[in-house]
Motif scaffolding. Structure first.
Motif, mmCIF file in Angstrom:
data_model
loop_
_atom_site.group_PDB
_atom_site.id
_atom_site.type_symbol
_atom_site.label_atom_id
_atom_site.label_comp_id
_atom_site.label_asym_id
_atom_site.label_seq_id
_atom_site.Cartn_x
_atom_site.Cartn_y
_atom_site.Cartn_z
ATOM 1 N N ASN A 38 -1.739 -23.273 8.583
ATOM 2 C CA ASN A 38 -0.854 -23.945 7.402
ATOM 3 C C ASN A 38 0.125 -24.445 8.346
ATOM 4 O OD1 ASN A 38 1.107 -21.929 8.099
ATOM 5 N ND2 ASN A 38 -0.343 -20.603 6.826
ATOM 6 N N ILE A 39 1.281 -25.172 7.895
ATOM 7 C CA ILE A 39 2.362 -25.691 8.715
ATOM 8 C C ILE A 39 3.252 -24.775 9.538
ATOM 9 C CG2 ILE A 39 4.500 -27.408 8.515
ATOM 10 C CD1 ILE A 39 3.427 -28.414 5.850
ATOM 11 N N ASP A 40 3.506 -23.583 9.104
ATOM 12 C CA ASP A 40 4.124 -22.544 9.794
ATOM 13 C C ASP A 40 3.408 -22.000 10.839
ATOM 14 O OD1 ASP A 40 6.402 -23.004 8.035
ATOM 15 O OD2 ASP A 40 5.794 -20.897 6.712
ATOM 16 N N ASP A 41 2.233 -21.996 10.540
ATOM 17 C CA ASP A 41 1.274 -21.712 11.561
ATOM 18 C C ASP A 41 1.115 -22.629 12.782
ATOM 19 O OD1 ASP A 41 -0.680 -20.015 12.950
ATOM 20 O OD2 ASP A 41 -2.608 -20.701 11.861
ATOM 21 N N ALA A 42 1.052 -23.678 12.450
ATOM 22 C CA ALA A 42 1.107 -24.989 13.349
ATOM 23 C C ALA A 42 2.340 -24.800 14.381
ATOM 24 C CB ALA A 42 0.783 -26.334 12.743
ATOM 25 N N LEU A 101 2.466 -21.830 16.576
ATOM 26 C CA LEU A 101 1.622 -22.179 17.907
ATOM 27 C C LEU A 101 2.247 -23.128 18.905
ATOM 28 C CD1 LEU A 101 -1.903 -22.601 16.024
ATOM 29 C CD2 LEU A 101 -1.552 -20.819 17.933
ATOM 30 N N LEU A 102 2.777 -24.222 18.426
ATOM 31 C CA LEU A 102 3.455 -25.287 19.278
ATOM 32 C C LEU A 102 4.517 -24.177 19.988
ATOM 33 C CD1 LEU A 102 3.979 -28.140 17.038
ATOM 34 C CD2 LEU A 102 2.658 -28.116 18.947
ATOM 35 N N GLU A 103 5.413 -23.429 19.221
ATOM 36 C CA GLU A 103 6.333 -22.807 19.957
ATOM 37 C C GLU A 103 5.779 -21.756 21.080
ATOM 38 O OE1 GLU A 103 8.662 -20.940 16.772
ATOM 39 O OE2 GLU A 103 9.927 -22.580 16.690
ATOM 40 N N ARG A 147 9.508 -31.315 10.486
ATOM 41 C CA ARG A 147 9.525 -29.852 10.292
ATOM 42 C C ARG A 147 9.468 -29.255 11.618
ATOM 43 N NH1 ARG A 147 6.861 -25.826 5.999
ATOM 44 N NH2 ARG A 147 7.104 -28.063 4.360
ATOM 45 N N SER A 148 10.297 -28.094 11.702
ATOM 46 C CA SER A 148 10.369 -27.141 12.679
ATOM 47 C C SER A 148 10.635 -25.828 12.184
ATOM 48 C CB SER A 148 11.597 -27.488 13.852
ATOM 49 O OG SER A 148 12.915 -27.301 13.334
ATOM 50 N N SER A 149 10.691 -24.819 13.108
ATOM 51 C CA SER A 149 10.916 -23.371 12.575
ATOM 52 C C SER A 149 12.273 -23.039 11.717
ATOM 53 C CB SER A 149 10.667 -22.474 13.851
ATOM 54 O OG SER A 149 11.634 -22.645 14.761
ATOM 55 N N SER A 150 13.185 -24.233 12.020
ATOM 56 C CA SER A 150 14.359 -23.937 11.610
ATOM 57 C C SER A 150 14.747 -24.971 10.537
ATOM 58 C CB SER A 150 15.610 -24.326 12.785
ATOM 59 O OG SER A 150 15.477 -25.635 13.162
ATOM 60 N N GLY A 151 13.500 -25.591 9.714
ATOM 61 C CA GLY A 151 13.679 -26.455 8.574
ATOM 62 C C GLY A 151 13.264 -27.577 8.963
ATOM 63 N N VAL A 204 9.935 -36.958 17.388
ATOM 64 C CA VAL A 204 9.375 -35.670 17.125
ATOM 65 C C VAL A 204 9.345 -34.697 18.316
ATOM 66 C CG1 VAL A 204 7.075 -34.338 16.497
ATOM 67 C CG2 VAL A 204 7.500 -36.572 15.546
ATOM 68 N N GLY A 205 10.057 -33.519 18.143
ATOM 69 C CA GLY A 205 10.224 -32.831 19.578
ATOM 70 C C GLY A 205 9.119 -31.731 19.817
ATOM 71 N N ASP A 206 9.144 -31.250 20.829
ATOM 72 C CA ASP A 206 7.992 -30.285 21.283
ATOM 73 C C ASP A 206 7.460 -29.387 20.234
ATOM 74 O OD1 ASP A 206 7.843 -31.451 23.700
ATOM 75 O OD2 ASP A 206 9.111 -29.793 24.492
ATOM 76 N N ALA A 207 8.340 -28.626 19.568
ATOM 77 C CA ALA A 207 7.873 -27.720 18.365
ATOM 78 C C ALA A 207 8.028 -28.054 16.947
ATOM 79 C CB ALA A 207 8.387 -26.272 18.791
ATOM 80 N N GLU A 208 7.866 -29.686 16.888
ATOM 81 C CA GLU A 208 8.087 -30.013 15.530
ATOM 82 C C GLU A 208 6.604 -30.743 15.047
ATOM 83 O OE1 GLU A 208 12.789 -31.165 14.710
ATOM 84 O OE2 GLU A 208 11.570 -32.576 16.185
ATOM 85 N N ILE A 209 6.813 -30.846 13.716
ATOM 86 C CA ILE A 209 5.597 -31.629 13.114
ATOM 87 C C ILE A 209 6.125 -32.515 12.267
ATOM 88 C CG2 ILE A 209 5.223 -29.487 11.739
ATOM 89 C CD1 ILE A 209 2.226 -30.237 11.449
ATOM 90 N N LEU A 210 5.454 -33.676 12.156
ATOM 91 C CA LEU A 210 5.744 -34.827 11.165
ATOM 92 C C LEU A 210 4.897 -34.226 9.960
ATOM 93 C CD1 LEU A 210 5.376 -38.751 11.540
ATOM 94 C CD2 LEU A 210 4.542 -37.567 9.502
ATOM 95 N N THR A 211 5.554 -34.136 8.818
ATOM 96 C CA THR A 211 5.029 -33.822 7.522
ATOM 97 C C THR A 211 4.834 -34.771 6.445
ATOM 98 O OG1 THR A 211 6.865 -32.871 6.656
ATOM 99 C CG2 THR A 211 5.748 -31.203 7.884
#
Lengths: 291, 163
Positions: A14-18, A21-23, A140-144, A162-169
């Motif tokens: 899921n997105i949070d998992d992705a 994993l990036l982090e 999206r990142s872990s901070s929202g 898009v930063g290192d631990a971010e995903i385009l949603t």
């Protein structure tokens, strides 16, 4: 035989998992969606991530829907689904125009809009479509989640916000009345990258141009746009002379380079001609004269 | 890493490197050499297989990415020794010469006909535009796909006699 450098493979559920994993894996990790840009680059050793995070199982990223006064397209929507979307064809036929000339049906079964945007190839067609339409990109990142205006998303060739631990949603486009859009591309052979391509968006107020957007691919336009050409259209009558003026500005202000796809002056000529055609067709569609 | 998937209806598993491409997994690990390996650059389409029903180019998909999915190759097309109508169409209309592109063409044609059982010539040509053939000039391939569209149950007994 073309084989990538070794890497570790992870599959996100899921997105949070992705994002987790990036982090965990840091800046040597890359997300992989359709893989039709990243895998070829890895085969050529132009990219060598240490960890690949497969997001093909991530749910809730494959929608094309109306959300408020915008159309929202999930990052994992494949090119084939964009081509087949009645909703997009109704509001923004520029997508159908562009998708018909992106690669081939088999590639379109895999490649995604999120991957296309994040690859940020200066010759990529959907990025030029996005530039023409404006809108925004949700990251999206872990901070929202944060929303990036489309025209600030691409920082340069192969670079995005898009930063290192971010995903385009998601990619979002406003729904507007009395609009038309179109995409025109010249390629050396079917399915190839553009020699040059132009997307146009026109919003009419009676016989006048209320707003316009132009996106250019493969001709060295910063952020895929020529703002002066768009400014020249606003408030002008929607007639050929107005389109020609904007097209000439695109010709003058883009920065194509001579390469195996053609010489610089030919690409400038194409930029002018394709902008003219795209504006003409977009306007005809805004008037309901063409589908 | 262990990569397990369903290939032509059977569970298959192999211990491979994460970087192994699906085309090599099928050919070298499973011995399914019907899927051809051509340009390596997602241009030629001879490596086309179906993954979860979608025709894709297996040179541009990791075997790991196909893990847990349902893969069909050209070996899985004929059922019980009976040719699929697409295969029969290629035979009857001489849709191949050297045969190198044929597995990809057949997999793409089956994907097309599953979506659109009665495609016109332009639709067929668009559908196979990611599959390159250097022998036929495509004319007979288009005819072969049309034959399959017109014979969804395969050849009739009368045609068997005249063939």
């Amino acid at each position: 035989m073309q084989v990538p450098e070794t890497f570790d493979y992870e599959r996100a559920s899921n997105i949070d998992d992705a994002i987790a994993l990036l982090e965990r894996h840091g800046d040597e990790a890359r997300l992989i969606a359709g893989g039709h840009s990243l895998l070829p680059m890895m085969k050529l050793r132009l990219a060598f991530p240490e960890v690949l995070i497969d997001i093909n199982d991530v749910p809730d990223l494959d929608h094309i829907r109306i959300d408020g006064d915008e159309i929202a397209i999930g990052a994992m929507v494949r090119h084939a689904a964009i081509l087949d979307s009645a909703l997009l064809a109704e509001h923004y036929p520029i997508f159908r125009d562009a998708e018909r000339v992106i690669a081939d049906p088999l590639v379109r079964n895999r490649g995604t809009i999120g991957g296309s945007f994040c690859q940020a190839d200066p010759a990529e067609d959907l990025s030029a479509v996005g530039a023409a339409l404006g809108g925004s990109v949700v990251v999206r990142s872990s901070s929202g989640s944060r929303t990036v205006p489309m025209r600030e998303f691409h920082e340069g060739p192969y670079e995005t916000k898009v930063g290192d631990a971010e995903i385009l949603t998601e990619v979002r486009f406003p729904i507007r009345n009395a609009t038309g859009s179109a995409y025109e591309k010249v390629e050396r052979r079917v399915g190839d990258w553009a020699v040059a391509a132009a997307g146009a968006f026109v919003q009419l107020d009676g016989d006048m141009i209320a707003d316009a957007g132009i996106g250019l691919a493969a001709v060295g336009a910063d952020h895929f746009i020529v703002p002066d050409a768009e400014a020249a259209l606003r408030g002008k009558p929607a007639i050929r002379e107005s389109f020609e003026e904007a097209a000439q500005l695109c010709h003058d202000q883009c920065s194509p380079v001579t390469d195996q796809r053609g010489p610089e002056d030919y690409k400038r000529h194409l930029a002018r001609e394709l902008v003219l055609r795209a504006l003409t067709r977009a306007t005809a569609r805004a008037r309901g004269e063409e589908s | 890493m262990q990569v397990k998937m369903t290939v032509n209806g059977e569970e298959r598993e192999a211990d491979v490197e994460a970087r192994m491409l699906l085309v090599h997994y099928l050919r070298d690990e499973l011995g399914l050499t019907g899927t051809h390996w051509g340009c390596d650059t997602s241009n030629c389409g001879t490596c086309t297989v179906a993954v979860d029903g979608q025709a894709i180019k297996s040179c541009t998909m990791l075997a790991a990415m196909a893990g847990g999915r349902d893969v069909e190759t050209v070996e899985g097309v004929a059922v019980g020794g009976e040719l699929d109508p697409v295969q029969e169409g290629f035979m009857r209309e001489h849709g191949l010469q050297c045969g190198f592109c044929t597995p990809g063409m057949i997999m793409t044609a089956r994907w097309l006909l599953a979506r659109d059982p009665d495609p016109d010539e332009a639709t067929i040509r668009e559908a196979i535009s990611g599959n390159l053939c250097r022998c036929t000039g495509y004319e007979n391939i288009v005819r072969a796909v049309r034959w399959a569209a017109e014979h969804p149950e395969g050849a009739t007994d009368a045609e068997e006699v005249s063939a």
